[in-house]
Design an enzyme around this catalytic site. Structure first.
Site, mmCIF file in Angstrom:
data_model
loop_
_atom_site.group_PDB
_atom_site.id
_atom_site.type_symbol
_atom_site.label_atom_id
_atom_site.label_comp_id
_atom_site.label_asym_id
_atom_site.label_seq_id
_atom_site.Cartn_x
_atom_site.Cartn_y
_atom_site.Cartn_z
ATOM 1 N N HIS A 88 5.429 -0.412 -10.689
ATOM 2 C CA HIS A 88 6.188 -1.312 -11.710
ATOM 3 C C HIS A 88 5.334 -2.088 -12.428
ATOM 4 C CE1 HIS A 88 10.476 0.657 -9.582
ATOM 5 N NE2 HIS A 88 8.909 0.958 -8.687
ATOM 6 N N HIS A 136 6.108 1.762 -4.835
ATOM 7 C CA HIS A 136 7.135 1.464 -3.859
ATOM 8 C C HIS A 136 6.923 3.357 -3.264
ATOM 9 C CE1 HIS A 136 9.025 -1.583 -5.372
ATOM 10 N NE2 HIS A 136 9.219 -1.758 -4.456
ATOM 11 N N HIS A 142 13.303 -1.190 3.299
ATOM 12 C CA HIS A 142 13.253 0.271 2.876
ATOM 13 C C HIS A 142 12.017 0.529 3.543
ATOM 14 C CE1 HIS A 142 15.679 -0.673 -0.641
ATOM 15 N NE2 HIS A 142 15.934 -0.142 -0.045
ATOM 16 N N HIS A 148 8.985 6.258 -4.171
ATOM 17 C CA HIS A 148 10.135 6.808 -4.020
ATOM 18 C C HIS A 148 11.179 7.904 -3.211
ATOM 19 C CE1 HIS A 148 11.709 3.537 -7.019
ATOM 20 N NE2 HIS A 148 10.206 3.375 -6.936
#
Length: 190
Positions: free
Chosen positions: A164, A89, A123, A91
């Site tokens: 992650h 992602h 997002h 961030h």
């Protein structure tokens, strides 16, 4: 957001370079490395060098190139779990100083959307999971929409990229249940 084949990315880059040649916008670019463009068009670009969080081994680089309303992300990652998927992602904060990268904040979300996958509301910073090979490496190119390098809206410069430990499930709110942050890098303009 779509995962692109290398031939599609090369084809898009060739088209962009041809159009730029007609407009007379050229640059030499650095030789070698991920960002080399030879005599191609000057495209807004940015890069993040990812370092492992405390106790982890993951790292790598992510290059971002603006290409006429789309953003191409090219990630080369190492030190990940072999034959696995990892959440990936953009961030909101360009701060990887915390040992667990929580200083990077949540996913970049300028439009206040729910977390989600490719073809639903999501997002701006939600990217597809990264799949590794048997050695724990990944080399992936992704086409993204709704974010840019240096644009008035959705600018990723000064934010961060996080990998992650687990895959993103694209359902759990607010972040997809992708687990520990194992690598982080601040996005800087090139």
């Amino acid at each position: 957001m779509k995962v692109l084949s290398w031939s599609r990315v090369v084809g898009m880059a060739a088209l962009a370079a041809a159009l730029a040649g007609c407009a007379g916008h050229r640059h030499g670019g650095p030789e070698g490395g991920m960002g080399s463009h030879g005599g191609g068009m000057m495209m807004p670009s940015a890069m993040a060098t990812l370092s492992p969080t405390q106790g982890q081994t993951a790292g790598g680089q992510v290059m971002f190139h603006d290409m006429g309303g789309h953003l191409i992300a090219h990630a080369r990652l190492t030190g990940l779990k072999p034959n696995a998927e990892h959440g990936f992602h953009v961030h909101e904060k360009g701060d990887c100083s915390a040992p667990d990268a929580t200083s990077a904040g949540g996913h970049f979300n300028p439009d206040n959307q729910p977390h989600g996958g490719q073809d639903v509301a999501h997002h701006a910073g939600d990217m597809p999971n990264v799949r590794t090979d048997a050695s724990g490496n990944a080399d992936v190119r992704i086409m993204l929409q709704g974010i840019s390098v240096g644009g008035a809206k959705g600018d990723i410069v000064g934010r961060s990229v996080v990998v992650h430990a687990q895959p993103d499930d694209y359902r759990s709110q607010p972040a997809g249940n992708s687990g520990t942050r194992i690598a982080c890098g601040v996005i800087t303009r090139r």
